[in-house]
Scaffold this active site. Sequence first.
Site, short mmCIF file in Angstrom:
data_model
loop_
_atom_site.label_atom_id
_atom_site.label_comp_id
_atom_site.label_asym_id
_atom_site.label_seq_id
_atom_site.Cartn_x
_atom_site.Cartn_y
_atom_site.Cartn_z
N THR A 1 0.82 -1.11 -0.14
CA THR A 1 0.06 -0.09 0.00
C THR A 1 0.85 1.18 0.06
O THR A 1 1.40 1.65 -1.01
CB THR A 1 -1.08 -0.03 1.11
OG1 THR A 1 -0.27 -0.13 2.28
CG2 THR A 1 -2.06 -1.12 1.19
N LYS B 1 4.02 -6.75 4.08
CA LYS B 1 3.75 -5.52 3.60
C LYS B 1 3.35 -4.57 5.17
O LYS B 1 3.12 -5.17 5.94
CB LYS B 1 2.62 -5.23 2.64
CG LYS B 1 1.17 -5.86 3.28
CD LYS B 1 0.16 -4.80 3.67
CE LYS B 1 0.40 -3.23 3.36
NZ LYS B 1 -0.68 -2.41 4.38
N THR C 1 0.53 -8.89 13.62
CA THR C 1 1.25 -7.91 12.99
C THR C 1 0.46 -7.75 11.75
O THR C 1 -0.69 -8.16 11.68
CB THR C 1 2.58 -8.49 12.60
OG1 THR C 1 3.45 -7.57 11.95
CG2 THR C 1 2.42 -9.96 11.57
N GLU D 1 6.50 4.90 6.91
CA GLU D 1 6.00 5.94 6.17
C GLU D 1 7.03 7.29 6.43
O GLU D 1 7.16 7.68 7.58
CB GLU D 1 4.53 6.37 6.71
CG GLU D 1 3.63 5.29 6.11
CD GLU D 1 2.11 5.45 6.22
OE1 GLU D 1 1.10 5.23 5.66
OE2 GLU D 1 1.79 5.86 7.64
N ASN E 1 0.12 11.03 5.45
CA ASN E 1 -1.18 10.50 6.27
C ASN E 1 -2.18 11.56 6.27
O ASN E 1 -3.27 11.46 6.57
CB ASN E 1 -0.71 9.98 7.61
CG ASN E 1 -0.15 8.82 7.49
OD1 ASN E 1 -0.88 7.75 7.36
ND2 ASN E 1 1.13 8.52 7.93
N THR F 1 -9.61 9.32 1.85
CA THR F 1 -10.57 8.08 1.93
C THR F 1 -11.30 8.06 0.63
O THR F 1 -11.68 8.90 0.21
CB THR F 1 -11.38 8.36 3.30
OG1 THR F 1 -11.99 9.79 2.96
CG2 THR F 1 -10.98 8.49 4.60
#
Lengths: 383, 383
Positions: free
Chosen positions: B142, B168, B179, B257, B378, B383
Amino acid sequence: MNYPFGFYSFGKNIGIKDDSLDFAVIYSQKICKAAAVFTKNNYPGSPVIVGREHIRTGKLQAIVINSKNSNVATGERGINDARNTCKALANSLGISPELILPSSTGVIGVPLPVDKILKACSEAKENLKEGNLEEVARAILTTDTKSKISFREIEFNGKRGVIYGMAKGAGMIEPNMATMLSYILSDWDVDQDLYSELKFCVDETFNCLSIDSDTSTSDTVVLMASGEAGILPSQIFRKALYEICLDLTKQIAMDGEGATKLIIVKVENAKNETQAIKIGKSILNSPLVKTAIYGGDPNWGRLVMAIGKVFDEPIPYENLQIHFGDLSVKDASTEQKILLSKYLKENTEINLKVNLGMGTSKKEFYGCDFTEGYIKENAYYTT
Amino acid sequence: MNYPFGFYSFGKNIGIKDDSLDFAVIYSQKICKAAAVFTKNNYPGSPVIVGREHIRTGKLQAIVINSKNSNVATGERGINDARNTCKALANSLGISPELILPSSTGVIGVPLPVDKILKACSEAKENLKEGNLEEVARAILTTDTKSKISFREIEFNGKRGVIYGMAKGAGMIEPNMATMLSYILSDWDVDQDLYSELKFCVDETFNCLSIDSDTSTSDTVVLMASGEAGILPSQIFRKALYEICLDLTKQIAMDGEGATKLIIVKVENAKNETQAIKIGKSILNSPLVKTAIYGGDPNWGRLVMAIGKVFDEPIPYENLQIHFGDLSVKDASTEQKILLSKYLKENTEINLKVNLGMGTSKKEFYGCDFTEGYIKENAYYTT
């Protein structure tokens, strides 16, 4: 601006780090009843250690504060520096050192430049001005962008007095049973135990605040009440004190490092207060919730995640109601998401309401969004 | 690249969100022994709910995965979508739906585009290629920037087999007893309980990982062991499995990230494992520690703060030893701080060692620094 009667103060620059105000003294002509709550961090700063000793008698007459250096993790030397600071100021003011609360904020782990501070203490008396408390509110700032002041004038039985609060704090803030630096001064006294009044208000305000989930080693809220104006019934005193604490709490949240938005999380219909706190703090501290609000993204799935990661407080999904302002977010349609995004983008105060459908307990929490400004501030806030 | 024998797979784009790979199937020609650990989030995704049912027999023959949509908080419809996905794939492969583990990752709260997925399932058989697992590792990504693969070839008693893992995950990651998504496939079997082997390795690796303190609703690690190559003694199987899990854990932390640095926190001489975990996670999740490392600022006071905010585990300050690499940080002199800053700036793997001086327990934790990239990723991950 209206000050409580009989309080004198000043703020000045003594060159601890740069040329901004970095040193302040507050002095009451009368010995005050006093109460304080301090950080629960296991490594409290030296001023907190000394302050806890001095407040034990329930009396204070002065506060001495420096910013830019917190005198934390500085060992025996740090404690001696805090004690000597009180002694030097006591000499200048002609009072006992035990009537002085020392307070420091700033970088951790660097010894205090104590010579500069002792010199400033020895000259304190001549610098004091009646009231003048905005100068103190400026001198205590670190990464804050704004002074934080809140006060109430109260008339009762033909007398007039003031409760006057100030605070600093923008990062390393999740107070957890205490808070950053805040000084609240009054010429009123209260007809109940002063500590209980303060503790009640702190638990409902500063202790519901989080900027970044990190609990400072210097958190201190101190309340000094001289009683010059007389004695107030608890319901009047507490209401004003609560409003001041809440106001300062919101000012801190709104001025969180890098923040663009104040976030208020209302948890309703919780089973009990513990459940409300766990869920409220989990939402308030989730970096993914905070960045979504910053980005104006109505990513309500992240709220669900933040509630669901409180493993020991499972809330049936069907019980959950979640609102941004008046807008319901759970299972939002595409049209609703456009409205939600508009709500997030157009407001600087974001109200999140989470109804757990479990009981009757409710509580509010205060924080801010998470932005590039926070990263920049803290990546390069140099030691 | 060496694949375990008898596994077939593919990854492809079916247009869930954009034109990157977003759908994958793994199939074993033999029914495998299987074990899995899942998220402890109280709102697990629909695939987790269905996957828990299917793994109950300890057998699996296939895994079906989509990225870009997690099928979380989608109610009854989501569960039906997951069940129907398994049925459609079972039809194509000619096996029982209960032998299939479904897995989804991506945005929360949006219904799965199930028609696209059912069509892809019905065509699955003809797309399968022997091995081909890198394609799956790409299809499950992702916000990751890199595929995460780790494998070990093992020879034993004249036979040769492979344990092959992929994962991932880049955000919403503090697994907490489970996890993110990880699939580990082997043609070896083990002479002990497969779940125990997996759980042991997960607890020492993925469960010691945190990118951002947020626990995903989709976390899944699944291990399939066909036994085609024979049976390995536990000490050999577990060593390889542990190494693969650790390798994947570090790859995830390194690709967090916005991350620029892998952070490894070694907590030593803790009283017990619980104490090590509380202190290790407090350091690993402190935004102020993470931003200091990003900025190359040897701000060791923030480490002291992070240890001290574990209120119920007070560590005497004099017991504490803290190192960045081989350099001691507590009470560092100006010269030492220059070396520390150099260490932080010149390395992409930062080792923090914290000796608590309380006992003999030790544990390692894996995370990354906190940068503007995390915020950008983020705030606008829509969405």
